[in-house]
Design a protein around this motif. Structure first.
Motif, PDB file in Angstrom:
ATOM      1  N   HIS A  58       0.821  -1.208   0.000  1.00  0.00           N
ATOM      2  CA  HIS A  58       0.000   0.000   0.000  1.00  0.00           C
ATOM      3  C   HIS A  58       0.858   1.262   0.000  1.00  0.00           C
ATOM      4  O   HIS A  58       0.513   2.248  -0.660  1.00  0.00           O
ATOM      5  CB  HIS A  58      -0.935   0.007   1.213  1.00  0.00           C
ATOM      6  N   MET A  59       1.952   1.254   0.755  1.00  0.00           N
ATOM      7  CA  MET A  59       2.803   2.447   0.786  1.00  0.00           C
ATOM      8  C   MET A  59       3.380   2.763  -0.589  1.00  0.00           C
ATOM      9  O   MET A  59       3.557   3.927  -0.941  1.00  0.00           O
ATOM     10  CB  MET A  59       3.927   2.265   1.814  1.00  0.00           C
ATOM     11  N   LEU A  60       3.637   1.729  -1.377  1.00  0.00           N
ATOM     12  CA  LEU A  60       4.168   1.917  -2.719  1.00  0.00           C
ATOM     13  C   LEU A  60       3.055   2.142  -3.742  1.00  0.00           C
ATOM     14  O   LEU A  60       3.331   2.301  -4.931  1.00  0.00           O
ATOM     15  CB  LEU A  60       5.015   0.709  -3.121  1.00  0.00           C
ATOM     16  N   ALA A  61       1.801   2.147  -3.268  1.00  0.00           N
ATOM     17  CA  ALA A  61       0.628   2.431  -4.119  1.00  0.00           C
ATOM     18  C   ALA A  61       0.450   1.419  -5.246  1.00  0.00           C
ATOM     19  O   ALA A  61      -0.105   1.747  -6.294  1.00  0.00           O
ATOM     20  CB  ALA A  61       0.721   3.843  -4.690  1.00  0.00           C
ATOM     21  N   LYS A  68      -4.249  -5.884 -10.144  1.00  0.00           N
ATOM     22  CA  LYS A  68      -4.229  -7.323 -10.384  1.00  0.00           C
ATOM     23  C   LYS A  68      -3.156  -8.016  -9.552  1.00  0.00           C
ATOM     24  O   LYS A  68      -3.170  -9.236  -9.396  1.00  0.00           O
ATOM     25  CB  LYS A  68      -4.005  -7.608 -11.876  1.00  0.00           C
ATOM     26  N   ILE A  69      -2.212  -7.225  -9.054  1.00  0.00           N
ATOM     27  CA  ILE A  69      -1.171  -7.773  -8.171  1.00  0.00           C
ATOM     28  C   ILE A  69      -1.739  -7.784  -6.756  1.00  0.00           C
ATOM     29  O   ILE A  69      -1.989  -6.733  -6.176  1.00  0.00           O
ATOM     30  CB  ILE A  69       0.110  -6.918  -8.226  1.00  0.00           C
ATOM     31  N   GLY A  70      -1.969  -8.955  -6.199  1.00  0.00           N
ATOM     32  CA  GLY A  70      -2.580  -9.072  -4.879  1.00  0.00           C
ATOM     33  C   GLY A  70      -1.680  -8.572  -3.773  1.00  0.00           C
ATOM     34  O   GLY A  70      -0.451  -8.718  -3.840  1.00  0.00           O
ATOM     35  N   LYS A  71      -2.287  -7.987  -2.736  1.00  0.00           N
ATOM     36  CA  LYS A  71      -1.505  -7.418  -1.642  1.00  0.00           C
ATOM     37  C   LYS A  71      -0.707  -8.462  -0.878  1.00  0.00           C
ATOM     38  O   LYS A  71       0.340  -8.157  -0.306  1.00  0.00           O
ATOM     39  CB  LYS A  71      -2.423  -6.666  -0.680  1.00  0.00           C
ATOM     40  N   PRO A 161       2.976   1.197   9.600  1.00  0.00           N
ATOM     41  CA  PRO A 161       3.022   2.182   8.507  1.00  0.00           C
ATOM     42  C   PRO A 161       2.175   1.674   7.345  1.00  0.00           C
ATOM     43  O   PRO A 161       2.341   0.520   6.923  1.00  0.00           O
ATOM     44  CB  PRO A 161       4.502   2.233   8.140  1.00  0.00           C
ATOM     45  N   MET A 162       1.263   2.517   6.836  1.00  0.00           N
ATOM     46  CA  MET A 162       0.332   2.031   5.827  1.00  0.00           C
ATOM     47  C   MET A 162       0.178   2.932   4.619  1.00  0.00           C
ATOM     48  O   MET A 162      -0.402   2.526   3.617  1.00  0.00           O
ATOM     49  CB  MET A 162      -1.040   1.763   6.449  1.00  0.00           C
ATOM     50  N   THR A 163       0.676   4.161   4.680  1.00  0.00           N
ATOM     51  CA  THR A 163       0.595   5.020   3.508  1.00  0.00           C
ATOM     52  C   THR A 163       1.677   6.090   3.566  1.00  0.00           C
ATOM     53  O   THR A 163       2.229   6.372   4.633  1.00  0.00           O
ATOM     54  CB  THR A 163      -0.791   5.691   3.404  1.00  0.00           C
ATOM     55  N   ILE A 164       1.971   6.654   2.414  1.00  0.00           N
ATOM     56  CA  ILE A 164       2.896   7.786   2.314  1.00  0.00           C
ATOM     57  C   ILE A 164       2.176   8.896   1.556  1.00  0.00           C
ATOM     58  O   ILE A 164       1.660   8.675   0.461  1.00  0.00           O
ATOM     59  CB  ILE A 164       4.191   7.401   1.568  1.00  0.00           C
TER      60      ILE A 164
END
Length: 203
Positions: A58-61, A68-71, A161-164
């Motif tokens: 998620h941080m790399l968006a 399509k790329i699963g987390k 950490p979850m977002t930038i």
């Protein structure tokens, strides 16, 4: 190309050519996942920060660039050959990649930003001046002429950490309106043995 050890001291946003998804994966697995950041605040409270693979995603968006790329399959996709050049395979993905390229490069400064320990508490749990970004705390750092805002959310007993969010030079504190500065008395970085970390993840 930078090394994973250099990422521990990097305080300037690099050129995109100096990073790779493989480098970020190695840095995450060998350093970030095996360390805990503990902030001790002067008001007597503490905050323990740990990293998770799907939050790196998620941080790399990545979800915005190619959903399509699963987390939970991000790192395995890198092992199978996923590179930044794959985000230029067609105009649609390339345009989304262009939007988030700066966020991807800014991730390089993650470790240094956390060590600077400029912490802000968000009473509402929402990041001001965004559509729907949520965070309990933000760790802020000035990177060059811009602001790096690392959003943290509580997950169990720890914060992850979850977002930038990157703020412009003209208004670096835009995401910190109504935020409460937290005075850090000290920061402790704890190394966790890999085997112990693996046992924790199995529980």
């Amino acid at each position: 190309m930078l090394t994973k050890d250099e990422l521990c001291i990097q305080k300037e946003k690099p050129n995109i050519k100096d990073i790779s998804l493989e480098l970020y994966k190695e840095f995450s697995e060998e350093i970030l996942f095996n360390q805990i950041f503990v902030y001790y605040f002067t008001n007597g409270t503490t905050m323990r920060i740990e990293f998770r693979e799907w939050r790196i995603y998620h941080m790399l968006a990545i979800q915005h660039i190619n959903g399509k790329i699963g987390k939970d399959r991000f790192f395995s996709a890198i092992e199978n050959g996923l590179t930044l050049s794959d985000f230029t395979i067609n105009d649609s993905i390339k345009n989304r990649y262009k939007i988030y390229k700066e966020r991807i490069t800014m991730f390089l400064c993650m470790y240094s930003a956390l060590k600077e320990a400029n912490v802000f508490y968000l009473p509402s749990g929402k990041v001001q001046n965004t559509k729907n970004a949520k965070a309990d705390y933000i760790v802020f750092s000035e990177i060059g002429s811009k602001g790096m805002n690392i959003g943290l959310m509580k997950s169990g007993e720890v914060f992850v950490p979850m977002t930038i969010l990157i703020s412009k030079p003209s208004n670096k504190m835009v995401y910190l309106e109504d935020a409460i500065p937290m005075e850090v008395e000290r920061l402790e970085i704890i190394n966790i043995p890999i085997k112990e970390k693996e046992q924790d993840s199995e529980q």
